[in-house]
Design a protein around this motif. Sequence first.
Motif, PDB file in Angstrom:
ATOM      1  N   TRP A   8       0.827  -1.201   0.000  1.00  0.00           N
ATOM      2  CA  TRP A   8       0.000   0.000   0.000  1.00  0.00           C
ATOM      3  C   TRP A   8       0.863   1.253   0.000  1.00  0.00           C
ATOM      4  N   GLY A   9       2.004   1.163   0.636  1.00  0.00           N
ATOM      5  CA  GLY A   9       2.921   2.294   0.670  1.00  0.00           C
ATOM      6  C   GLY A   9       4.257   1.859   1.234  1.00  0.00           C
ATOM      7  N   PRO A  10       5.345   2.513   0.852  1.00  0.00           N
ATOM      8  CA  PRO A  10       6.678   2.092   1.282  1.00  0.00           C
ATOM      9  C   PRO A  10       6.942   2.329   2.760  1.00  0.00           C
ATOM     10  N   ASP A  11       6.174   3.226   3.388  1.00  0.00           N
ATOM     11  CA  ASP A  11       6.434   3.587   4.779  1.00  0.00           C
ATOM     12  C   ASP A  11       5.359   3.078   5.733  1.00  0.00           C
TER      13      ASP A  11
ATOM     14  N   ARG B 269       1.317   6.804  -5.083  1.00  0.00           N
ATOM     15  CA  ARG B 269       0.914   8.162  -4.716  1.00  0.00           C
ATOM     16  C   ARG B 269       0.494   8.996  -5.922  1.00  0.00           C
ATOM     17  N   ARG B 270       0.894   8.573  -7.100  1.00  0.00           N
ATOM     18  CA  ARG B 270       0.494   9.288  -8.321  1.00  0.00           C
ATOM     19  C   ARG B 270      -0.854   8.810  -8.857  1.00  0.00           C
ATOM     20  N   ASP B 271      -1.358   7.723  -8.311  1.00  0.00           N
ATOM     21  CA  ASP B 271      -2.576   7.096  -8.837  1.00  0.00           C
ATOM     22  C   ASP B 271      -3.806   7.735  -8.205  1.00  0.00           C
ATOM     23  N   ARG B 272      -4.619   8.370  -9.007  1.00  0.00           N
ATOM     24  CA  ARG B 272      -5.831   9.037  -8.511  1.00  0.00           C
ATOM     25  C   ARG B 272      -6.883   8.035  -8.044  1.00  0.00           C
ATOM     26  N   ARG B 273      -6.716   6.775  -8.453  1.00  0.00           N
ATOM     27  CA  ARG B 273      -7.679   5.749  -8.033  1.00  0.00           C
ATOM     28  C   ARG B 273      -7.417   5.254  -6.614  1.00  0.00           C
ATOM     29  N   LEU B 274      -6.305   5.687  -6.005  1.00  0.00           N
ATOM     30  CA  LEU B 274      -5.926   5.216  -4.682  1.00  0.00           C
ATOM     31  C   LEU B 274      -5.501   6.390  -3.810  1.00  0.00           C
ATOM     32  N   ARG B 275      -6.131   6.518  -2.657  1.00  0.00           N
ATOM     33  CA  ARG B 275      -5.776   7.573  -1.708  1.00  0.00           C
ATOM     34  C   ARG B 275      -5.573   6.965  -0.322  1.00  0.00           C
ATOM     35  N   CYS B 276      -4.453   7.312   0.323  1.00  0.00           N
ATOM     36  CA  CYS B 276      -4.150   6.790   1.654  1.00  0.00           C
ATOM     37  C   CYS B 276      -3.873   7.931   2.624  1.00  0.00           C
ATOM     38  N   GLN B 277      -4.225   7.726   3.884  1.00  0.00           N
ATOM     39  CA  GLN B 277      -3.906   8.695   4.921  1.00  0.00           C
ATOM     40  C   GLN B 277      -3.729   7.996   6.259  1.00  0.00           C
ATOM     41  N   ARG B 278      -3.004   8.648   7.159  1.00  0.00           N
ATOM     42  CA  ARG B 278      -2.703   8.088   8.464  1.00  0.00           C
ATOM     43  C   ARG B 278      -3.918   8.091   9.380  1.00  0.00           C
ATOM     44  N   VAL B 279      -3.987   7.058  10.228  1.00  0.00           N
ATOM     45  CA  VAL B 279      -4.985   7.007  11.304  1.00  0.00           C
ATOM     46  C   VAL B 279      -4.198   6.874  12.601  1.00  0.00           C
ATOM     47  N   ARG B 280      -4.216   7.919  13.411  1.00  0.00           N
ATOM     48  CA  ARG B 280      -3.382   7.928  14.606  1.00  0.00           C
ATOM     49  C   ARG B 280      -4.111   7.420  15.851  1.00  0.00           C
TER      50      ARG B 280
ATOM     51  N   ALA C 168      -2.579  -2.157  -9.214  1.00  0.00           N
ATOM     52  CA  ALA C 168      -1.573  -3.167  -8.870  1.00  0.00           C
ATOM     53  C   ALA C 168      -0.221  -2.833  -9.504  1.00  0.00           C
ATOM     54  N   TRP C 169      -0.242  -2.347 -10.725  1.00  0.00           N
ATOM     55  CA  TRP C 169       0.994  -1.951 -11.409  1.00  0.00           C
ATOM     56  C   TRP C 169       1.712  -0.846 -10.630  1.00  0.00           C
ATOM     57  N   ASN C 170       0.962   0.139 -10.165  1.00  0.00           N
ATOM     58  CA  ASN C 170       1.560   1.240  -9.403  1.00  0.00           C
ATOM     59  C   ASN C 170       2.038   0.782  -8.031  1.00  0.00           C
ATOM     60  N   LEU C 171       1.308  -0.174  -7.412  1.00  0.00           N
ATOM     61  CA  LEU C 171       1.771  -0.735  -6.151  1.00  0.00           C
ATOM     62  C   LEU C 171       3.089  -1.468  -6.351  1.00  0.00           C
ATOM     63  N   LEU C 172       3.198  -2.176  -7.478  1.00  0.00           N
ATOM     64  CA  LEU C 172       4.406  -2.945  -7.768  1.00  0.00           C
ATOM     65  C   LEU C 172       5.620  -2.040  -7.929  1.00  0.00           C
ATOM     66  N   TRP C 173       5.433  -0.900  -8.593  1.00  0.00           N
ATOM     67  CA  TRP C 173       6.553  -0.012  -8.897  1.00  0.00           C
ATOM     68  C   TRP C 173       6.715   1.120  -7.890  1.00  0.00           C
ATOM     69  N   GLY C 174       5.878   1.116  -6.840  1.00  0.00           N
ATOM     70  CA  GLY C 174       6.019   2.138  -5.815  1.00  0.00           C
ATOM     71  C   GLY C 174       5.563   3.513  -6.236  1.00  0.00           C
ATOM     72  N   THR C 175       4.677   3.580  -7.240  1.00  0.00           N
ATOM     73  CA  THR C 175       4.198   4.883  -7.735  1.00  0.00           C
ATOM     74  C   THR C 175       2.732   5.100  -7.363  1.00  0.00           C
TER      75      THR C 175
END
Length: 309
Positions: free
Chosen positions: A218-221, A255-266, A246-253
């Motif tokens: 989902w993300g490198p960090d 964050r550029r994909d508008r179809r996928l958005r992630c954010q922290r939950v503290r 899946a292609w963007n997950l594979l190549w670590g890109t």
Amino acid sequence: MLGCRQGGIIFTMKVFVILNPVAGHCDVHAVRDALDRHLSGAGIAYCVYETTGQERLSEIVRSAIDEGFDTFVAAGGDGTISGVIDGLVHTGLPLGILPVGTVNTLARELEIPLDLVRALRLVVGEHATISMDVGRIEGHFFALNASVGASTSAMQATGQQEKRRLGPFAYLGPGIKALFGAQPHDFEIEVDGHSRHWRASEVVVANGGTVGDPVLRWGPDIRVDDGQLDLCVVRARSLLDYLLIAWNLLWGTQRRDRRLRCQRVRHSMSIQGREKMPVQVDGEIVGETPIRVEVLPDAVLVIIPESGK
């Protein structure tokens, strides 16, 4: 079913093993033989509890703690591990993993050997530990992820016999069918007190970064010991969209994909939809939306290879 063996040499640890006999790749005789050779043979006292699917594993674990067991081993898949974690949260007692499930995502995430004997040698030999975060949904704990949407529907449609016979490929047919029919749903998602409307095909709350296979993340960090969870909202409308994600997950890109958005939950978050939808945690269906998710940092101690420390 509970069976105990007592080593005859020295008691360096007292091990309680929770064995799921119907886990994806579980060979009960092979597991018991390995335990006898590597635990009893080393003078280590241990008990094995075979699950029935009807019990609450947290209660089994807590009873074993009261009896003086100081090390726990989950022999099964990610769902079995989550059940054992339920009883170990904030106890400080270590958990070892024998990955004999269908996908074994957590073992892959933590670089635990997928080979039964090597995984068992790790538990009783030299190892490191990691203080792992977990998520909690109304009494259900998860080590990897919880989700609502297309992949959850695929899990719900996959039977236990198919998982044992086909392993990870058991999800392929139901998964493709679910993705072909994936339709966005309306969600109201609140994260740490801030609410937002999303139209998405899938909502994932991730503790670990692995998406089934370590090469897809989902993300490198995103790590299991970073003190937080991560909300990932998937906005796909077709199988092609999922393949591009899946292609963007594979190549670590990603964050550029508008179809996928992630954010922290503290601290906490909630998911609510217009209609009730099934919810999975670590591969097991546990209920329906709406749900509230809590973050429990440094919740459980897990045995890992020294190189993974």
